[in-house]
Design a protein around this motif. Structure first.
Motif, mmCIF file in Angstrom:
data_model
loop_
_atom_site.group_PDB
_atom_site.id
_atom_site.type_symbol
_atom_site.label_atom_id
_atom_site.label_comp_id
_atom_site.label_asym_id
_atom_site.label_seq_id
_atom_site.Cartn_x
_atom_site.Cartn_y
_atom_site.Cartn_z
ATOM 1 N N SER A 399 0.850 -1.188 0.000
ATOM 2 C CA SER A 399 0.000 0.000 0.000
ATOM 3 C C SER A 399 0.884 1.236 0.000
ATOM 4 O O SER A 399 2.012 1.195 0.507
ATOM 5 C CB SER A 399 -0.902 0.023 1.235
ATOM 6 O OG SER A 399 -0.111 -0.030 2.397
ATOM 7 N N VAL A 400 0.372 2.285 -0.592
ATOM 8 C CA VAL A 400 1.129 3.547 -0.599
ATOM 9 C C VAL A 400 0.805 4.288 0.687
ATOM 10 O O VAL A 400 -0.360 4.438 1.055
ATOM 11 C CB VAL A 400 0.756 4.402 -1.831
ATOM 12 C CG1 VAL A 400 1.566 5.694 -1.850
ATOM 13 C CG2 VAL A 400 0.992 3.623 -3.105
ATOM 14 N N GLU A 401 1.856 4.717 1.353
ATOM 15 C CA GLU A 401 1.673 5.421 2.627
ATOM 16 C C GLU A 401 1.042 6.798 2.377
ATOM 17 O O GLU A 401 1.257 7.397 1.320
ATOM 18 C CB GLU A 401 3.031 5.648 3.309
ATOM 19 C CG GLU A 401 3.827 4.383 3.560
ATOM 20 C CD GLU A 401 3.504 3.760 4.888
ATOM 21 O OE1 GLU A 401 2.536 4.185 5.536
ATOM 22 O OE2 GLU A 401 4.225 2.826 5.274
ATOM 23 N N THR A 402 0.329 7.271 3.360
ATOM 24 C CA THR A 402 -0.176 8.650 3.266
ATOM 25 C C THR A 402 0.905 9.593 3.799
ATOM 26 O O THR A 402 0.725 10.312 4.775
ATOM 27 C CB THR A 402 -1.465 8.810 4.085
ATOM 28 O OG1 THR A 402 -1.253 8.226 5.365
ATOM 29 C CG2 THR A 402 -2.642 8.172 3.416
ATOM 30 N N SER A 403 2.047 9.504 3.155
ATOM 31 C CA SER A 403 3.168 10.348 3.576
ATOM 32 C C SER A 403 4.019 10.678 2.353
ATOM 33 O O SER A 403 3.848 10.080 1.294
ATOM 34 C CB SER A 403 3.996 9.640 4.648
ATOM 35 O OG SER A 403 4.468 8.420 4.168
ATOM 36 N N ILE A 404 4.907 11.602 2.540
ATOM 37 C CA ILE A 404 5.767 12.030 1.424
ATOM 38 C C ILE A 404 7.189 12.227 1.924
ATOM 39 O O ILE A 404 7.402 12.679 3.051
ATOM 40 C CB ILE A 404 5.214 13.323 0.762
ATOM 41 C CG1 ILE A 404 6.058 13.695 -0.460
ATOM 42 C CG2 ILE A 404 5.156 14.491 1.742
ATOM 43 C CD1 ILE A 404 5.430 14.768 -1.331
ATOM 44 N N SER A 405 8.134 11.840 1.081
ATOM 45 C CA SER A 405 9.545 12.111 1.364
ATOM 46 C C SER A 405 10.016 13.050 0.260
ATOM 47 O O SER A 405 9.943 12.708 -0.916
ATOM 48 C CB SER A 405 10.325 10.795 1.339
ATOM 49 O OG SER A 405 11.697 11.049 1.422
ATOM 50 N N LEU A 637 11.391 19.436 -4.353
ATOM 51 C CA LEU A 637 11.543 18.434 -5.385
ATOM 52 C C LEU A 637 10.685 17.305 -4.838
ATOM 53 O O LEU A 637 10.992 16.750 -3.781
ATOM 54 C CB LEU A 637 13.016 18.058 -5.458
ATOM 55 C CG LEU A 637 13.534 17.339 -6.680
ATOM 56 C CD1 LEU A 637 15.035 17.445 -6.668
ATOM 57 C CD2 LEU A 637 13.106 15.923 -6.689
ATOM 58 N N TRP A 638 9.586 17.008 -5.496
ATOM 59 C CA TRP A 638 8.487 16.343 -4.790
ATOM 60 C C TRP A 638 8.802 14.958 -4.230
ATOM 61 O O TRP A 638 8.073 14.444 -3.399
ATOM 62 C CB TRP A 638 7.239 16.313 -5.683
ATOM 63 C CG TRP A 638 6.880 17.693 -6.126
ATOM 64 C CD1 TRP A 638 7.079 18.226 -7.360
ATOM 65 C CD2 TRP A 638 6.329 18.760 -5.332
ATOM 66 N NE1 TRP A 638 6.677 19.548 -7.395
ATOM 67 C CE2 TRP A 638 6.219 19.903 -6.151
ATOM 68 C CE3 TRP A 638 5.933 18.863 -3.995
ATOM 69 C CZ2 TRP A 638 5.720 21.116 -5.709
ATOM 70 C CZ3 TRP A 638 5.434 20.074 -3.549
ATOM 71 C CH2 TRP A 638 5.341 21.172 -4.401
ATOM 72 N N GLY A 639 9.866 14.369 -4.731
ATOM 73 C CA GLY A 639 10.312 13.119 -4.094
ATOM 74 C C GLY A 639 9.408 11.939 -4.374
ATOM 75 O O GLY A 639 9.004 11.704 -5.517
ATOM 76 N N PHE A 640 9.049 11.238 -3.333
ATOM 77 C CA PHE A 640 8.221 10.035 -3.540
ATOM 78 C C PHE A 640 7.338 9.761 -2.335
ATOM 79 O O PHE A 640 7.593 10.242 -1.233
ATOM 80 C CB PHE A 640 9.100 8.820 -3.840
ATOM 81 C CG PHE A 640 9.936 8.331 -2.687
ATOM 82 C CD1 PHE A 640 11.081 9.002 -2.295
ATOM 83 C CD2 PHE A 640 9.576 7.190 -1.978
ATOM 84 C CE1 PHE A 640 11.859 8.556 -1.229
ATOM 85 C CE2 PHE A 640 10.344 6.731 -0.919
ATOM 86 C CZ PHE A 640 11.490 7.418 -0.555
ATOM 87 N N TYR A 641 6.292 8.994 -2.631
ATOM 88 C CA TYR A 641 5.423 8.517 -1.549
ATOM 89 C C TYR A 641 5.875 7.096 -1.207
ATOM 90 O O TYR A 641 5.829 6.226 -2.088
ATOM 91 C CB TYR A 641 3.959 8.486 -1.991
ATOM 92 C CG TYR A 641 3.495 9.732 -2.715
ATOM 93 C CD1 TYR A 641 3.535 10.978 -2.090
ATOM 94 C CD2 TYR A 641 3.026 9.674 -4.013
ATOM 95 C CE1 TYR A 641 3.119 12.121 -2.765
ATOM 96 C CE2 TYR A 641 2.607 10.809 -4.686
ATOM 97 C CZ TYR A 641 2.659 12.033 -4.060
ATOM 98 O OH TYR A 641 2.251 13.168 -4.727
#
Lengths: 717, 325
Positions: A399-405, A637-641
């Motif tokens: 699952s994709v986390e509800t977070s961002i790096s 730099l939006w990075g990744f989820y």
């Protein structure tokens, strides 16, 4: 040596002689067939007081014990609030400054107050606890304890009597007041003082009480009045919010607002309790499906079924496919399904992983070291389990986390910051050059989804497909986003005034400082990779690595240029991500969470509108505008989820990734008989090495002893 | 002897103050009170006001070593160093930065540490001495040479290798013991087997080599020749005479570590999930919890001094020529 080996071998044989359970079973034999869930934790929870706790590892325990008014539906998506200790989700009522009721669609600027009337669920009782125990006369038995009473008391379980009582609205009000108490250091006190009427004033009034002894503090808190929160009757209370704040309902789903009985707080505040580490921060008191019966975070935490639990039932509704996946098989059945959950402390990945593979943990995450053993990535980039895992019937959930790096630029910086076209082009060039697809592949084992903006999937406002890509960094080709080429990035850099990455002022390569949290040897390769990404543009990246604390300090002072950070959603609303780019939330000037100190007036204006709106096309239009501005300015730099991969054994049921809910233990169901059969099958004791060791010992020692005897008996001549 | 012990205890005071000061300086060179507050308060929504509030409550709002704003003696006493140190000398460890009673935690966590450390010491001591005497018996032979090579190789291998190797073989491959974990009371024994074996095997290289050196030095002395001339067997010569006379240097190494057994093993406890004082210290360092780090270093210093004192006293027991004055 021989004797010692023999003793050790005998000890091991003795271990095996203890019963039929596998020798390497770390649990007591009597629990083999019990309805107990086994899991692990790697970091000792610091706080178990809902007023302070604010991290996932603490919520793993806390959310099973405390019940805030609301919770997230276990199965429905997008995430949906449903009642928990409240009997229904409160609908806000709006008032103008004169106290006149306003319609639901009143403009936000007209709304002076919002009232949330929370109806408390009836028939809910607290877990058995000594704080509620009463003597024959009806007085609280363990209030007013003396040093003599506390002799022989070292743990909460040493109190022989327990009691309970019904949950009332006053318990919620008491907890809300606790959020304002300066001595309790609630991390959301700052947020709540902006929203709850009279919250800030209460905090200021309680400053004097902070100097009192703990019992007097609790009394002062009980007597203190919080203007915005009042008990309407024993079964309902009202919270008054300044203006309109639709996100407040989400806060009501967090343990911060879980009911707290004053008896418990007063019980723990008594003299002599803190010296024994019997404190509220350590021994929670809730109404939830479980209670913490053993709290030894140096060894294990044990949650046991709360006998007073009110009988919540498994949800009857799910998403398409949930029924086929067996996720609503338990619909309408009373929860919880397991009697106990034992969490063992495992600080190291290797033992934790091996115990999972041996069947001693029912579920597990996947560390980088174990990734190849567990998962293989197919040609299409999709993950699947290895043969070993499939043979064992292990199941993989992703699952994709509800977070961002993300990689942030300090917008106050003279070089990478600012809102000029030159600065934007520089940031865009860097955004193209830093190849996050490669980063995810190398450093996250493919566990990540490229971020096209601040909003992760599952958060309102997120858009998939062509319409959701960041056009400054990606192009849409063959039905998927493709990163723009490095040549384009170099051209942008030239337009930005840095041809070939050279700074015209110095004639040398443009030098940018990267504030990195790097404390271990593993970080070295990550930093080297980052340096190479900037080298593609001819930019020299100067790594300024430090520990996390000092990094935070640098961010606070605004001295960094480029940094990497992340955010984990508090609630599934776009406001909780966009506020990280909201000007008045800047870290340097306002001590907020906007670490890039991004401050675009147009973006701020749209945010101010968007945050008051309900989800819908109008709000989506504003979100799209905000997204366009943010992508154009590129403060991040939006990075990744990050993607979560988790494994569970075939005997564990009702496992469904829910990134917002923390109270999911109650949904889990087990088949302990199958578990025990497979554990025994997977862990047969291999005895030949023992005999081999003894044999080798004998081969070595016996001739040596013979030689000793021969030497002693031999004559000099 | 009482006067000697008293004198040694008094000597310990400046040492403890020095250790205290050094710990304090080293800790605060690396960590500021603001950083400590952030560590305790978490990552989200931590404002400077909250940090300031935390520091005030925990006494970290004072100057570190010297308070310029205070007057008189308070210039020294109204500092973090003084406030945090003076209670330690009364063995009042106070509360950790997350609010737990340190003395209570130490009293709970020293038992698992002892449960592993004592068997490792005793079994290791027995094996090391036996092997060392055995090698000395075959001194200057190929067996002696081969043993020394093996011992040096064992010494050169990292302790982590023994731990991971032991877990891999004993638990993962052969399923003989739990790979990690612990339990309270008598139920702890099955969790002790692997750490004890790993601890003993990991210590054989250095231990045997050290004792071999001691015994070789003794074995060439005149009294050994005399004993042999009297017709004693080699076993009796080694185990009774050589061993007895080598006890002083052996005691130096063994008695001094006895009190330190309480402190546990940092790596072993972490890998095997043993809730002892070793992992307590490691956790405190990573959590920047000065109160615990300070208390554990102080306790370690006290126990080390106690160990040295015990060593001196033990000399009088094994060597009648030694008198403590």
């Amino acid at each position: 040596m021989f004797v010692v080996l023999a003793v050790l071998a005998a000890l091991v044989l003795l271990l095996g002689g203890c019963g039929k359970v596998p020798w390497n079973d770390p649990y007591p034999e009597g629990l083999a067939l019990s309805n107990t869930l086994y899991s692990s934790f790697d970091e000792r929870p610091k706080h178990l007081d809902p007023v302070r706790s604010y991290s996932a590892n603490e919520y793993a325990f806390l959310a099973q014990v405390y019940e805030p008014p609301l919770q997230y539906h276990f199965l429905l998506r997008p995430y949906q609030l449903v009642p928990l200790s409240a009997s229904q989700v409160p609908i806000p009522r709006y008032f103008d400054a004169a106290g006149k009721p306003l319609p639901d669609d009143a403009p936000a600027e007209q709304i002076a107050y919002s009232d949330y009337l929370v109806q408390v669920r009836r028939g809910v009782r607290f877990q058995p606890h000594p704080a509620f125990a009463r003597d024959g006369s009806g007085a609280l038995r363990y209030h007013g304890l003396t040093a003599v009473d506390l002799r022989g008391i070292n743990r909460l379980a040493d109190f022989p009597y327990t009691g309970t009582r019904d949950l009332t609205a006053a318990d919620f009000v008491h907890q809300t007041k606790r959020l304002a108490a300066p001595w309790l250091h609630s991390p959301i006190a700052g947020v709540m003082q902006e929203h709850i009427l009279g919250f800030k004033e209460l905090g200021e009034r309680l400053t004097q009480a902070a100097k009192l002894d703990p019992v007097a503090r609790v009394q002062a808190l009980r007597e203190a009045r919080l203007d915005g929160v009042e008990v309407v009757d024993p079964a309902s209370f009202r919270i008054r919010i300044n203006g309109k704040y639709p996100q407040f309902a989400y806060w009501l789903a967090m343990p911060f607002f879980a009911p707290m009985p004053w008896e418990a707080e007063l019980f723990y505040a008594q003299p002599g309790m803190k010296e024994r580490n019997i404190v509220l921060d350590w021994y929670p008191v809730g109404t939830g499906p479980f209670m913490l019966t053993e709290n030894n975070p140096n060894l294990r935490m044990v949650l046991t079924r709360n006998p007073n639990f009110w009988g919540e039932t498994f949800p009857t509704q799910g998403m398409p496919g949930d029924a086929e996946a067996g996720l609503i098989k338990d619909a309408s059945r009373p929860m919880p399904f397991v009697d106990q959950a034992v969490y063992s402390l495992e600080k190291e990945d290797i033992p934790r992983w091996n115990k999972f593979v041996q069947g001693y943990y029912d579920s597990s995450g996947i560390s980088s070291d174990a990734f190849d053993q567990a998962v293989r990535i197919g040609g299409d980039g999709g993950p699947s389990l290895t043969d070993e895992m499939q043979t064992k019937g292990i199941e993989l959930m992703t699952s994709v986390e509800t977070s961002i790096s993300y990689l942030g630029f300090n917008m106050r910086d003279q070089v990478v910051g600012g809102y000029s076209e030159q600065a934007r082009l520089l940031r865009r060039a860097i955004s193209i050059a830093v190849d996050y697809e490669e980063f995810i592949s190398i450093f996250a084992n493919g566990r990540g989804l490229i971020a096209q903006g601040p909003l992760p999937p599952g958060i309102s406002g997120y858009q998939e497909g062509k319409g959701g890509i960041n056009p400054y960094v990606y192009e849409w080709h063959d039905g998927r986003p493709v990163r723009r080429g490095i040549a384009e990035a170099r051209a942008l850099l030239e337009q930005a005034g840095y041809p070939g990455g050279r700074d015209p002022k110095t004639g040398r390569a443009l030098s940018i400082n990267y504030e990195a949290v790097a404390t271990g040897p593993d970080d070295k390769s990550r930093l080297a990779w980052m340096r190479k990404q900037f080298e593609k543009l001819g930019i020299e990246l100067v790594i300024r690595s430090t520990d996390y604390n000092r990094f935070q300090e640098k961010m606070q002072n605004g001295t960094g240029q480029v940094y990497m950070w992340g955010w984990n959603a508090d609630y599934p609303d776009s406001e909780n991500f966009f506020f990280l780019l909201y000007g008045p939330n800047g870290k340097v000037e306002h001590q907020g969470e906007n670490a890039s100190n991004y401050d675009n007036p147009e973006f701020n204006r749209l945010f101010d509108q968007m945050k008051f709106m309900e989800n819908g096309p109008e709000r989506q239009a504003l979100i799209d505008q905000m997204m366009t501005i943010a992508r154009r300015d590129a403060p991040w730099l939006w990075g990744f989820y990050p993607k979560a991969f988790s494994l569970h054994h075939q005997w564990l049921f009702n496992v469904n990734p829910n990134k917002m809910a923390n109270n999911t233990l109650k949904y889990r169901r087990l088949d302990p008989v199958l578990r025990e059969r497979l554990r025994t099958e997977w862990n047969p004791s291999v005895l030949w090495p023992l005999w081999a060791v003894l044999g080798i010992g004998a081969i070595l020692v016996l001739p040596a002893l013979w030689m000793v005897r021969r030497r002693e008996r031999s004559t000099a001549l | 002897m009482s006067a000697y012990i008293l004198r040694r205890l008094l000597y310990a005071l400046p040492i403890l103050i020095g250790v205290n000061l050094l710990t304090f300086v080293l800790f605060f060179v690396l960590n500021s009170p603001d950083e400590m507050a952030r560590m305790q308060l978490g990552e989200k929504r931590v404002t400077p006001a909250v940090i300031s509030n935390w520091k005030q409550e925990h006494g970290y709002d004072r100057p570190l070593l010297f308070n310029e704003k205070a007057s008189g003696l308070a210039k020294v006493t109204d500092t973090i160093f003084f406030q945090r140190s003076v209670k330690l000398f009364a063995f009042d460890f106070g509360s950790s930065d997350d609010g737990r009673n340190i003395g209570y935690d130490i009293s709970q966590r020293m038992w698992p540490s002892l449960a592993i450390a004592v068997p490792v010491l005793l079994v290791g001591f027995a094996i090391d001495i036996s092997l060392a005497l055995f090698i000395v018996f075959f001194r200057a032979t190929y067996l002696d040479f081969g043993a020394v090579v093996l011992l040096v190789a064992m010494m050169s291998i990292s302790g982590l290798f023994y731990i991971i190797g032991g877990q891999f073989l004993m638990s993962k491959m052969f399923h003989l013991v739990p790979i990690s974990g612990y339990d309270i009371g008598i139920k702890a024994w099955k969790f002790m087997i692997l750490p004890v074996i790993v601890g003993v095997v990991g210590g054989v290289g250095s231990g045997v080599r050290w004792y071999r050196t001691l015994f070789l030095e003794e074995v060439s002395k005149d009294y050994v020749r005399t004993a042999r001339a009297k017709g004693l067997t080699e076993r009796r010569v080694l185990f009774r005479h050589v061993f007895g006379n080598a006890l002083i240097p052996i005691l130096t190494g063994v008695v001094v570590v006895l009190p330190l057994l309480f402190m546990g093993s940092l790596i072993t406890e972490s890998f095997f999930g043993i809730p002892g004082l070793g992992s307590y210290t490691i956790d405190a360092i990573s959590n920047q919890d000065f109160a615990i780090v300070h208390a554990m270093v102080f306790l370690g210093a006290v126990l080390y001094i106690l160990g040295l004192l015990l060593t001196d006293i033990s000399y009088t027991l094994v060597d009648p020529r030694v008198r403590l004055q």
